[in-house]
Design a protein around this motif. Structure first.
Motif, mmCIF file in Angstrom:
data_model
loop_
_atom_site.group_PDB
_atom_site.id
_atom_site.type_symbol
_atom_site.label_atom_id
_atom_site.label_comp_id
_atom_site.label_asym_id
_atom_site.label_seq_id
_atom_site.Cartn_x
_atom_site.Cartn_y
_atom_site.Cartn_z
ATOM 1 N N UNK A 71 -2.534 -0.548 -10.698
ATOM 2 C CA UNK A 71 -1.432 -0.785 -11.640
ATOM 3 C C UNK A 71 -0.834 -2.171 -11.464
ATOM 4 N N UNK A 72 -0.844 -2.690 -10.235
ATOM 5 C CA UNK A 72 -0.352 -4.044 -9.963
ATOM 6 C C UNK A 72 -1.345 -5.087 -10.462
ATOM 7 N N UNK A 73 -2.622 -4.853 -10.186
ATOM 8 C CA UNK A 73 -3.660 -5.814 -10.590
ATOM 9 C C UNK A 73 -3.666 -6.022 -12.103
ATOM 10 N N UNK A 80 4.788 -5.774 -9.105
ATOM 11 C CA UNK A 80 3.523 -5.361 -8.496
ATOM 12 C C UNK A 80 3.749 -4.826 -7.074
ATOM 13 N N UNK A 81 3.165 -3.678 -6.788
ATOM 14 C CA UNK A 81 3.250 -3.047 -5.467
ATOM 15 C C UNK A 81 1.837 -3.014 -4.890
ATOM 16 N N UNK A 82 1.708 -3.309 -3.595
ATOM 17 C CA UNK A 82 0.379 -3.487 -2.995
ATOM 18 C C UNK A 82 -0.412 -2.219 -2.752
ATOM 19 N N UNK A 83 0.058 -1.069 -3.240
ATOM 20 C CA UNK A 83 -0.596 0.214 -2.955
ATOM 21 C C UNK A 83 -0.053 0.790 -1.659
ATOM 22 N N UNK A 86 -4.093 -6.852 -4.265
ATOM 23 C CA UNK A 86 -3.312 -5.808 -3.595
ATOM 24 C C UNK A 86 -4.075 -5.272 -2.396
ATOM 25 N N UNK A 87 -3.497 -4.378 -1.629
ATOM 26 C CA UNK A 87 -4.082 -3.945 -0.336
ATOM 27 C C UNK A 87 -4.532 -5.207 0.414
ATOM 28 N N UNK A 88 -3.677 -6.231 0.391
ATOM 29 C CA UNK A 88 -4.141 -7.590 0.660
ATOM 30 C C UNK A 88 -4.576 -7.799 2.100
ATOM 31 N N UNK A 89 -3.674 -7.527 3.049
ATOM 32 C CA UNK A 89 -4.000 -7.715 4.447
ATOM 33 C C UNK A 89 -4.997 -6.642 4.890
ATOM 34 N N UNK A 90 -4.769 -5.423 4.380
ATOM 35 C CA UNK A 90 -5.548 -4.268 4.830
ATOM 36 C C UNK A 90 -7.032 -4.424 4.475
ATOM 37 N N UNK A 127 -0.664 -14.101 -5.767
ATOM 38 C CA UNK A 127 0.196 -13.196 -4.990
ATOM 39 C C UNK A 127 -0.687 -12.145 -4.327
ATOM 40 N N UNK A 128 -0.741 -12.167 -3.009
ATOM 41 C CA UNK A 128 -1.469 -11.148 -2.255
ATOM 42 C C UNK A 128 -0.453 -10.162 -1.692
ATOM 43 N N UNK A 129 -0.447 -8.951 -2.234
ATOM 44 C CA UNK A 129 0.596 -7.988 -1.880
ATOM 45 C C UNK A 129 0.033 -6.965 -0.892
ATOM 46 N N UNK A 130 0.658 -6.897 0.293
ATOM 47 C CA UNK A 130 0.216 -5.908 1.290
ATOM 48 C C UNK A 130 0.616 -4.495 0.868
#
Lengths: 275, 275
Positions: free
Chosen positions: B138-140, B17-20, B177-181, B201-204
């Motif tokens: 795609x990650x979600x 998974x990639x956070x975008x 995803x886009x977790x911090x943002x 998993x919160x992916x930035x």
């Protein structure tokens, strides 16, 4: 990482969602069939009353199972997550041939039991042959994808059903209960419209779906089992519609089965009682 | 009925998974690592642009992967459920060593791909060693339990996250995803509060979690990976609160990992980059 694996034969125990409102008498065909599967007179039944906020829910089922004529009927009270790590309670569950979850609120089951040693034990026990039944909230909690809450109505809408992870005995079905009585076709269709890979089971009151180790379901009880099969779904507009708006679904297959009717989750074929 | 089975070792491919918002250049460390895992110059990458409504999303990734220096980069367009049964498209996917899902809307992925031959093929391929990456939507879509939509905010509330079944490559994690943002801690905590069995998993953005066949995650990229581990959760009030009300959670374990940091999903142990 199990969910990506393919099917294989198993000695799994029966998985038995009951639609709630089953006759709480010793002649109940549903409760008797559950006892019979679990070993008859020698069955060792454990009742989990966690979903209920009423104090006597477990006692009531204990009386009925005792009246049916089995010696070992235990109530295992799980009121918080600490209870789910208690060695005495785990030992009672370990010894069961059949586990019965009462009605109430499925979010009490998932928040208290989810991720604990009790959940692991129940999944393992079922995989190794122990039969697990649940009525109402206890039924909703059974599958991997649980309907946490939602609203009534016959047609699907975005957001009508709120899903949450359940106990995970199977991911082949999503279960709704009190189905005909509370008009829940719309919410079950909504739950399936997100990702039409599972089969929807709408279980009426006083009715049970006995899901065998061979993934064949047999219906028992006075109501019906609504089977929603999205195999041929050509389109779901869930991605395109606003929150609360109706959803377009094209190609749903629907069966209403009564006592003795069967549904094969592997081949997705339904047969009436006479078939 | 697979979800009730226990863990076992596997030759599974990586789940990524990639956070975008990853750098869309040929020097992207994330895309290069994905290519390297998939066979380097000899990799056969398939891009699935289904989540996106923009016409050139697939082309853009095709250019980057080609610039990285691999010969076989195919776009497989899946615009409706019929496409997901197309033998030509299935053959291209069958031949892939790595599959990449673009961003967009995860409900497009689940409504179009869910339950089709493409979903089955992707699950089987990953179980047999093919690496599957997804960015943003795609990650979600990757795990069994997918966050379909929700709202921002730091604290959990009932109904803040709407879950739906995803592709199901693993049920061990729930991904945001886009977790911090986009300030999504509250919605990921809400998703876990329903049933605290999975790890959040919160992916930035511009960050990826490479989940290996051994269930060890390695972080790559310029942002962070927030790991929410509910193993020691003592209480979740999700069952007791009204819709939209704050939820009480006691005992959550939280890690923020940066590039090189590791997290073992089996032992639930985190290690920093230097460890």
């Amino acid at each position: 990482m199990c969910p990506a694996k393919v099917d294989h034969p198993s000695n799994r125990g029966y998985i038995i969602p009951i639609g709630g409102g089953e006759k709480k008498v010793k002649t109940s065909s549903i409760l008797n069939r559950f006892v019979e599967l679990s070993g008859g007179r020698k069955a060792r039944i454990v009742i989990i009353p966690t979903a209920s906020r009423l104090e006597d829910t477990g006692d009531r089922y204990q009386e009925i199972f005792t009246e049916i004529g089995i010696d070992t009927v235990d109530i295992v009270s799980l009121d918080n997550r600490e209870d789910c790590e208690d060695t005495g309670k785990l030992a009672k569950l370990e010894n069961a041939t059949g586990i019965f979850m009462t009605g109430g609120d499925q979010l009490r089951l998932s928040t208290i039991i989810g991720g604990t040693s009790v959940a692991k034990l129940m999944r393992k026990a079922n995989a190794e042959g122990v039969h697990i039944a649940g009525t109402s909230a206890g039924a909703a909690f059974i599958p991997e994808h649980m309907i946490a809450f939602g609203r009534g109505g016959a047609t699907p809408k975005s957001g009508l059903a709120t899903l949450a992870p359940g106990l995970g005995l199977t991911n082949k079905v999503i279960i709704d209960q009190h189905f005909r009585e509370r008009g829940r076709l719309g919410r079950l269709l909504s739950a399936l419209a997100y990702n039409p890979f599972a089969v929807g089971l709408g279980v009426d009151e006083d009715t049970a779906a006995f899901i065998g180790p061979d993934n064949v379901i047999e219906v028992l009880g006075s109501g019906g089992l609504t089977v929603i099969d999205p195999t041929d779904l050509q389109h779901s507009s869930m991605a395109d519609v606003g929150r609360g708006k109706p959803v377009c679904l094209i190609g749903i297959r629907l069966h209403i089965l009564l006592e003795g009717g069967r549904y094969d989750l592997s081949t997705r074929e339904a047969k009436p009682a006479s078939g």
